[in-house]
Design an enzyme around this catalytic site. Sequence first.
Site, PDB file in Angstrom:
ATOM      1  CD  GLU A  85      -3.090  -0.823   0.151  1.00 52.71           C
ATOM      2  OE1 GLU A  85      -3.142   0.293  -0.402  1.00 52.71           O
ATOM      3  OE2 GLU A  85      -3.872  -1.755  -0.129  1.00 52.71           O
ATOM      4  CB  SER A 356     -35.598 -35.240 -19.776  1.00 48.23           C
ATOM      5  OG  SER A 356     -35.008 -36.388 -20.346  1.00 48.23           O
TER       6      SER A 356
END
Length: 674
Positions: A85, A356
Amino acid sequence: MPLLRRVKRLFIYAGAAFALLLVAAFAFLFYLRTQALPVSSISQTSQMLDLQGNVIDTFHAEENRQSVPLKSISPYLIESTLAIEDQRFYDHLGFDIRGMARAAVVNIEHLKAKQGASTLTQQLARNLYLSHERTWSRKLKEAMYTVQLEMTYSKDEILSLYLNQIYYGHGAYGAEAAAQLYYGKHASALSLAESAMLAGIPKGPKYYSPYSDMKNAKDRQKTILGTMVDQGIITRTIADKAGAEVLKFQPLGTSKQDGTAPYFRDYVHLIAVDKLGIDERLLSEGGIRIFTTLDGDAQRAAEDAVAAGIPATSEQQAALVSIDPRNGYIKAMVGGRDYKTNQFNRAFANTRQPGSSFKPVLYLTALQEGAMTPVSRFKSAPTVFTYDEGRKTYAPSNYNDKYTGDFIDMRQAIASSDNIYAVNTIMAVGPEKVIAMARRLGIDSPMQPLPSLALGTFPISPFEMASAFGTFANAGVHVEPTAILRIEDSKGEVLYQAKPESAQVVSPAQTYVLTSLMESVFDTGGTGSRVAAMIKRPVAGKTGTTATDAWLVGYTPELATAVWVGYDKDRKLTTAEAHRAAPIFASYTEKALEAVPPKLFPMPSGVVSVYIDPTSGKLAANSCANKRLETFVSGTQPTEVCGDHGDTAPAAAGDGAVHEETSWWKQLKRWWTD
């Protein structure tokens, strides 16, 4: 010498201007030094509400923030945070000029904001005192507060403030709360591997949290470890060892595990942040209200049906998604059987074959293309199909190798889930047209134009299946599924208002004929007949079974619901396990609609019903031994008459009318009396 005098005057003026600038700068700094920093912004509880206005979740940052001194935070986390950072944190005065220059060069090269250069002090100033709006006034205030922080506090104090307030995702603010959330330990006990993982999260909690995306989190951890190597903080050997360490994470906190619809709440959070751009901090402490489409009664019915439908000792999983087809509202969502132990939302799993249950998409395509009607017939017998210009063959089989050995029509094929009929249909229509239909119905999962597509061999999520079947229930109008109706800020101003897209993707007549055919699934002999007595209202649907997945996707005029059951690791299902989807669907549908009177599917114009001979598919004359009332898109009904040609064939009913009421009246009577 006029030129020399002018040069001297220029130097005098420049020196005076510089002196005035220095005086002004020192005066401004003195002013800032004498001014007290503002009180940090007060967080407010944000709420998520269901369709009835009941609160189903709350967000409040301070509920999970624990401040600890810097000495109680692992040096590994401190070093990891500084490395990724703010590498020059102890050298700059609040602003990293070198970092800003580097970021500017990178952003110019990419012609967009590719890299930022905010220091820890700048981030702290923004998080403590300001909103995240992108305005010049906010940036000017941020600069002023950054200078004040640097003049008021030591570097260690600033670092301590930062590590105690930064957001680490999932409601955890500060290193101590984050360490407890992710690892179940104090921040002082974090290892290098744990620290490097944790340090990467504040960059973007929704992307780098290991709970949300482990790959992103692991990649960022390795980036941080590599940066620490480059800075000489650790050696490459130590970095590699830490990167290879398998971390043990805690289950998410109980505040997110308890209550109703945890999978739905996670989905809403994801949509709000990822799709709608709501800031994480605003969501966690901005006092906003998210109004959702969740129906509390339907959700409880869904959770109860799933819990009752699978034995407590079983490892089998389930998912249920239920959508109001008329407006696209997501009324209920179950993503698994136990959110506490597994937060993966199977409602969006795109690795499960629908089997199906995909066939209605195929048959709707055939009806739309005019290639077939409900009485189109194929022989139910083992068949080898040739495709790709004769270069390839495909030999499907029926479930348990059961065939009629005779010709059957579309209604019989849907009710019995005949695979041979389905493949004959896709060969007649063309798989490319079936894929195009699936896309119009809201199915985006990858598919290939192969004969096996007819049998649902390409994975589709339960969410997509529910959305597609909702189009059948809504007279061919597909409405975009919606989870969030609107979002308001703490003042009641609307930040977002849902405007779901809708489109007529297929004609009402064709979807009504398909619905009529799919009602046969719940008739005697149909694959859903075992739960027919549980459902006391008109319902259409389709079962689907593969070796590892079982489905029932169906709908009433008010609800379209997809239910999937199976194992996460593709374990094969027993017959008993495969039969659990249908009872879950039936139990949920009846309970969710118990206050709604049964309704017939509305018959649109362009539909006719005539008596046909099931054996021949012709119009049934009075002398025909067998008769069945069948529904057709107007103009596609048979004209050839079965039986004695001296008989008068029953006339086709007009648009929207039924020739005789016996068939549907008997069904309605059963729905009321069973």
